[in-house]
Scaffold this motif. Structure first.
Motif, PDB file in Angstrom:
ATOM      1  N   GLN A 413     -41.595 -54.635 -23.906  1.00 43.39           N
ATOM      2  CA  GLN A 413     -42.077 -55.922 -23.376  1.00 43.39           C
ATOM      3  C   GLN A 413     -40.982 -56.635 -22.577  1.00 43.39           C
ATOM      4  OE1 GLN A 413     -42.915 -58.965 -26.308  1.00 43.39           O
ATOM      5  NE2 GLN A 413     -43.892 -60.304 -24.813  1.00 43.39           N
ATOM      6  N   ARG A 414     -39.784 -56.697 -23.136  1.00 47.17           N
ATOM      7  CA  ARG A 414     -38.692 -57.422 -22.470  1.00 47.17           C
ATOM      8  C   ARG A 414     -38.243 -56.690 -21.202  1.00 47.17           C
ATOM      9  NH1 ARG A 414     -40.559 -61.351 -23.690  1.00 47.17           N
ATOM     10  NH2 ARG A 414     -38.896 -62.612 -22.821  1.00 47.17           N
ATOM     11  N   LEU A 415     -38.135 -55.373 -21.294  1.00 45.08           N
ATOM     12  CA  LEU A 415     -37.690 -54.599 -20.124  1.00 45.08           C
ATOM     13  C   LEU A 415     -38.642 -54.807 -18.946  1.00 45.08           C
ATOM     14  CD1 LEU A 415     -35.964 -52.381 -18.717  1.00 45.08           C
ATOM     15  CD2 LEU A 415     -37.554 -50.706 -19.672  1.00 45.08           C
ATOM     16  N   LEU A 416     -39.953 -54.744 -19.246  1.00 43.81           N
ATOM     17  CA  LEU A 416     -40.939 -54.772 -18.164  1.00 43.81           C
ATOM     18  C   LEU A 416     -41.481 -56.178 -17.911  1.00 43.81           C
ATOM     19  CD1 LEU A 416     -42.721 -51.400 -18.988  1.00 43.81           C
ATOM     20  CD2 LEU A 416     -40.807 -51.834 -17.447  1.00 43.81           C
ATOM     21  N   LYS A 417     -40.855 -57.155 -18.575  1.00 42.73           N
ATOM     22  CA  LYS A 417     -41.230 -58.569 -18.402  1.00 42.73           C
ATOM     23  C   LYS A 417     -42.737 -58.770 -18.567  1.00 42.73           C
ATOM     24  CE  LYS A 417     -37.135 -59.872 -15.860  1.00 42.73           C
ATOM     25  NZ  LYS A 417     -36.339 -58.649 -15.779  1.00 42.73           N
ATOM     26  N   LEU A 418     -43.291 -58.189 -19.621  1.00 39.65           N
ATOM     27  CA  LEU A 418     -44.719 -58.315 -19.914  1.00 39.65           C
ATOM     28  C   LEU A 418     -44.917 -59.595 -20.717  1.00 39.65           C
ATOM     29  CD1 LEU A 418     -45.190 -54.599 -21.051  1.00 39.65           C
ATOM     30  CD2 LEU A 418     -45.799 -55.579 -18.820  1.00 39.65           C
ATOM     31  N   ASN A 419     -45.977 -60.338 -20.398  1.00 34.03           N
ATOM     32  CA  ASN A 419     -46.086 -61.627 -21.093  1.00 34.03           C
ATOM     33  C   ASN A 419     -46.618 -61.518 -22.516  1.00 34.03           C
ATOM     34  OD1 ASN A 419     -48.771 -61.269 -20.613  1.00 34.03           O
ATOM     35  ND2 ASN A 419     -48.822 -62.630 -18.835  1.00 34.03           N
ATOM     36  N   ASN A 420     -47.119 -60.345 -22.906  1.00 33.79           N
ATOM     37  CA  ASN A 420     -47.641 -60.191 -24.255  1.00 33.79           C
ATOM     38  C   ASN A 420     -47.203 -58.825 -24.797  1.00 33.79           C
ATOM     39  OD1 ASN A 420     -49.295 -59.899 -26.567  1.00 33.79           O
ATOM     40  ND2 ASN A 420     -50.847 -61.223 -25.631  1.00 33.79           N
ATOM     41  N   VAL A 421     -46.738 -58.802 -26.049  1.00 31.54           N
ATOM     42  CA  VAL A 421     -46.285 -57.543 -26.645  1.00 31.54           C
ATOM     43  C   VAL A 421     -47.436 -56.524 -26.717  1.00 31.54           C
ATOM     44  CG1 VAL A 421     -46.669 -58.175 -29.087  1.00 31.54           C
ATOM     45  CG2 VAL A 421     -44.803 -56.602 -28.482  1.00 31.54           C
ATOM     46  N   ARG A 422     -48.674 -57.034 -26.722  1.00 28.26           N
ATOM     47  CA  ARG A 422     -49.841 -56.139 -26.768  1.00 28.26           C
ATOM     48  C   ARG A 422     -49.952 -55.251 -25.528  1.00 28.26           C
ATOM     49  NH1 ARG A 422     -50.400 -60.554 -29.307  1.00 28.26           N
ATOM     50  NH2 ARG A 422     -51.550 -60.790 -31.258  1.00 28.26           N
ATOM     51  N   GLU A 423     -49.317 -55.678 -24.427  1.00 31.90           N
ATOM     52  CA  GLU A 423     -49.314 -54.850 -23.210  1.00 31.90           C
ATOM     53  C   GLU A 423     -48.395 -53.634 -23.389  1.00 31.90           C
ATOM     54  OE1 GLU A 423     -51.052 -55.357 -20.471  1.00 31.90           O
ATOM     55  OE2 GLU A 423     -51.477 -57.510 -20.349  1.00 31.90           O
ATOM     56  N   ALA A 424     -47.490 -53.716 -24.386  1.00 31.57           N
ATOM     57  CA  ALA A 424     -46.454 -52.693 -24.545  1.00 31.57           C
ATOM     58  C   ALA A 424     -46.790 -51.683 -25.641  1.00 31.57           C
ATOM     59  CB  ALA A 424     -45.112 -53.364 -24.857  1.00 31.57           C
ATOM     60  N   ILE A 425     -47.946 -51.842 -26.280  1.00 30.43           N
ATOM     61  CA  ILE A 425     -48.364 -50.916 -27.340  1.00 30.43           C
ATOM     62  C   ILE A 425     -49.788 -50.466 -27.013  1.00 30.43           C
ATOM     63  CG2 ILE A 425     -48.955 -52.930 -28.809  1.00 30.43           C
ATOM     64  CD1 ILE A 425     -48.332 -51.116 -31.246  1.00 30.43           C
ATOM     65  N   LEU A 426     -50.061 -49.179 -27.160  1.00 35.88           N
ATOM     66  CA  LEU A 426     -51.363 -48.674 -26.726  1.00 35.88           C
ATOM     67  C   LEU A 426     -52.512 -49.324 -27.481  1.00 35.88           C
ATOM     68  CD1 LEU A 426     -50.710 -44.869 -26.188  1.00 35.88           C
ATOM     69  CD2 LEU A 426     -51.631 -46.480 -24.499  1.00 35.88           C
ATOM     70  N   LEU A 427     -52.410 -49.316 -28.810  1.00 34.03           N
ATOM     71  CA  LEU A 427     -53.505 -49.818 -29.632  1.00 34.03           C
ATOM     72  C   LEU A 427     -52.965 -50.837 -30.633  1.00 34.03           C
ATOM     73  CD1 LEU A 427     -55.156 -46.316 -30.103  1.00 34.03           C
ATOM     74  CD2 LEU A 427     -56.035 -48.159 -28.655  1.00 34.03           C
ATOM     75  N   PRO A 428     -52.844 -52.090 -30.208  1.00 32.84           N
ATOM     76  CA  PRO A 428     -52.219 -53.092 -31.057  1.00 32.84           C
ATOM     77  C   PRO A 428     -53.023 -53.420 -32.317  1.00 32.84           C
ATOM     78  CG  PRO A 428     -53.049 -54.097 -29.025  1.00 32.84           C
ATOM     79  CD  PRO A 428     -53.228 -52.619 -28.885  1.00 32.84           C
ATOM     80  N   ARG A 429     -52.283 -53.776 -33.344  1.00 27.01           N
ATOM     81  CA  ARG A 429     -52.855 -54.290 -34.583  1.00 27.01           C
ATOM     82  C   ARG A 429     -52.335 -55.704 -34.780  1.00 27.01           C
ATOM     83  NH1 ARG A 429     -55.958 -51.035 -33.887  1.00 27.01           N
ATOM     84  NH2 ARG A 429     -56.516 -49.211 -35.107  1.00 27.01           N
ATOM     85  N   ASP A 430     -53.242 -56.646 -34.973  1.00 27.30           N
ATOM     86  CA  ASP A 430     -52.837 -58.015 -35.263  1.00 27.30           C
ATOM     87  C   ASP A 430     -53.817 -58.570 -36.290  1.00 27.30           C
ATOM     88  OD1 ASP A 430     -55.137 -59.086 -33.926  1.00 27.30           O
ATOM     89  OD2 ASP A 430     -54.106 -58.936 -32.001  1.00 27.30           O
ATOM     90  N   PRO A 431     -53.642 -59.822 -36.743  1.00 30.76           N
ATOM     91  CA  PRO A 431     -54.521 -60.294 -37.820  1.00 30.76           C
ATOM     92  C   PRO A 431     -56.014 -60.185 -37.491  1.00 30.76           C
ATOM     93  CG  PRO A 431     -52.683 -61.799 -37.525  1.00 30.76           C
ATOM     94  CD  PRO A 431     -52.577 -60.798 -36.424  1.00 30.76           C
ATOM     95  N   GLU A 432     -56.383 -60.171 -36.211  1.00 25.08           N
ATOM     96  CA  GLU A 432     -57.798 -60.117 -35.844  1.00 25.08           C
ATOM     97  C   GLU A 432     -58.256 -58.718 -35.449  1.00 25.08           C
ATOM     98  OE1 GLU A 432     -59.027 -62.893 -36.568  1.00 25.08           O
ATOM     99  OE2 GLU A 432     -57.063 -63.875 -36.637  1.00 25.08           O
ATOM    100  N   ARG A 433     -57.357 -57.759 -35.369  1.00 22.05           N
ATOM    101  CA  ARG A 433     -57.750 -56.490 -34.758  1.00 22.05           C
ATOM    102  C   ARG A 433     -57.389 -55.259 -35.604  1.00 22.05           C
ATOM    103  NH1 ARG A 433     -59.315 -54.542 -29.855  1.00 22.05           N
ATOM    104  NH2 ARG A 433     -59.115 -56.463 -28.677  1.00 22.05           N
TER     105      ARG A 433
END
Ligand code: 4AD
Ligand code: MG
Length: 436
Positions: A413-433
């Motif tokens: 995320q930091r290297l590619l200046k992505l605004n959301n860490v979810r852009e940097a992981i193929l299949l994100p897991r978070d409290p809703e997903r």
């Protein structure tokens, strides 16, 4: 005929026959000429059908294929002044391998404005976009560089259990799972095991693996499952030895990515800045700097996300550095296993690494002397002897050691200046997903 990848076309000559496999990225119908932009994992190419030259049935049907259908095209290479590549493929015939339903559930064109949530629902379609795949090509290269670096430095790549009985990270909540007639937890970090393997005689170990955190955080930097890059090394002089290795790791990895990911970096418009030296400032110095900017923190406070962001900006301005090591975190905000300096019972021999204003790693020298560790555990209200597998490590020749835990997703995320860490992981897991 064997398949040709789109990137291989540049090695062929005018008139060569080819079979291309890929997905329909776009079609254009100019009535006398029809174009299909075909995409495979290596790039995109214009293919063309011409009225009167292309077999009639092929000509009539070629632009009826829905976007994102998987097709196979046979034709011949032809130089072209108007085609972007300088050449195109003149279609003889095509075969639909799997037709896409219409309409598509998400927009897969380069300028797609489908929101991230919907894109992740259909990640397999989203990832057909070259910019999305570029992120994961770079991530894959990053893992290769990290692995190479640690292997070259004599570290052993270890794999430790993700089903565990207990953890040692205070504050990081654990997911409980049913384990036959017992309760188990998903690993919140390989902390215990990497220290164990230093004591086991490997001296220097690293692991790249899943880490689970039951934190109900809805932020652009928190996931409930992320990829941890953990390292631990024995017989260190002090925590500076750990920072030295990490500084070298970043130089190596960023150089490697710069050399090996040129076209993907160009596509994402990212310039990789390799640090010459990563500044190291103490928490006290950091707080003094922040105070001058109007951000006041107490001596025992941790840095919050606002403080990290501000510090990131200051380091860029003052040191022209995207990175900073903040050292000597207060004991109050660190786990019991961090070593305290001889002269400061309120401090720890620890650090965080901040990259472009976000924490990407936490490291420390560990307390390896059983009596002192027991005392420190007591101070945090933990009974060390209830963690026998851990406490035993310090009774049979455990050398001074230290290490670090980095978040791979945040690094991308930091290297590619992505605004959301979810852009940097193929299949994100978070409290809703929990899907897909
Ligand atoms: O800072 P953390 O919690 O440190 C540890 O796990 C220690 N065992 C490290 C050590 O060796 N002393 O986690 C390490 C890193 C963070 O800096 C961050 O990059 C990442 O893991 N991380 C997360 N990434 C995404 N989502 C989350 N919820 C994360 N929590 C931590
Ligand atoms: Mg941390």
């Amino acid at each position: 005929m064997t398949r040709t990848y789109i990137s291989e076309l540049s090695n062929l000559k005018d008139g060569d026959k080819v079979t291309l496999n890929g997905w329909v990225a776009a079609v254009k119908d100019l009535s006398k000429v029809k174009f299909v932009i075909l995409r495979d994992r290596t790039g995109e190419i214009q293919t063309v059908a011409v009225n009167g030259k292309t077999p009639e049935e092929t000509f009539n049907n070629i632009t009826k294929i829905p976007h994102e259908s998987a097709i196979s095209i046979t034709g011949s290479l032809k130089e072209s002044k108007i085609a972007k590549a300088g050449y195109e493929v003149v279609i003889d015939n095509f075969e639909i391998l799997n037709k896409a339903e219409t309409p598509l559930p998400i927009d897969t064109t380069p300028k797609s404005n489908t929101n991230i949530d919907k894109r992740i629902d259909y990640r397999f379609l989203d990832a057909r976009r070259p910019k999305v795949r570029a992120i994961f090509n770079i991530r894959s290269t990053m893992v290769r560089a990290i692995t190479e670096f640690f292997d070259n430095e004599g570290f052993t790549n270890i794999t430790t259990p993700k089903l565990t009985a207990a953890g040692v990270e205070s504050g990081a909540e654990m997911f409980e799972v049913k384990y036959f007639n017992k309760n188990a937890f998903l690993s919140q970090s390989p902390q215990i095991y990497k220290q164990m393997m230093v004591a086991a005689g490997f001296e220097k170990v690293y692991e790249i693996g899943p880490v689970f955190r039951a934190e109900k955080s809805h932020t652009t930097r928190h996931l409930t499952e992320f990829t941890g890059l953990d390292m631990e090394m024995g017989f260190i002089k002090d925590v500076g030895d750990v920072m030295d290795v990490i500084e070298d790791l970043f130089k190596y990895t960023l150089n490697y990515i710069k050399e090996n990911c040129k076209s993907d970096l160009e596509l994402l418009e990212i310039e990789v800045n390799i640090p010459k030296e990563i500044p190291r400032i103490s928490m006290k110095e950091a707080k003094d700097l922040l105070k001058k900017e109007g951000k006041t923190l107490k001596e025992s406070d941790d840095l919050d996300s606002e403080a990290e962001e501000l510090l990131g900006k200051l380091m860029l301005k003052q040191h022209n550095s995207e990175f900073v090591f903040v050292t000597d975190y207060p004991w109050e905000v660190r786990p019991f296993y961090h070593m305290k300096p001889e002269d400061n019972p309120k401090g720890t021999c620890s650090f965080d690494l901040i990259w472009n204003g976000v924490e990407i790693a936490t490291g420390a020298q560990r307390e390896h002397r059983y009596d002192i560790l027991k005392q420190q555990a007591d101070e945090k209200g933990i009974n060390l002897d209830e963690m026998k597998e851990y406490s035993d490590l310090f009774k049979f020749g455990c050398p001074p050691h230290g290490g670090i835990g980095l978040g791979l997703d945040r690094m991308v995320q930091r290297l590619l200046k992505l605004n959301n860490v979810r852009e940097a992981i193929l299949l994100p897991r978070d409290p809703e997903r929990l899907t897909p």
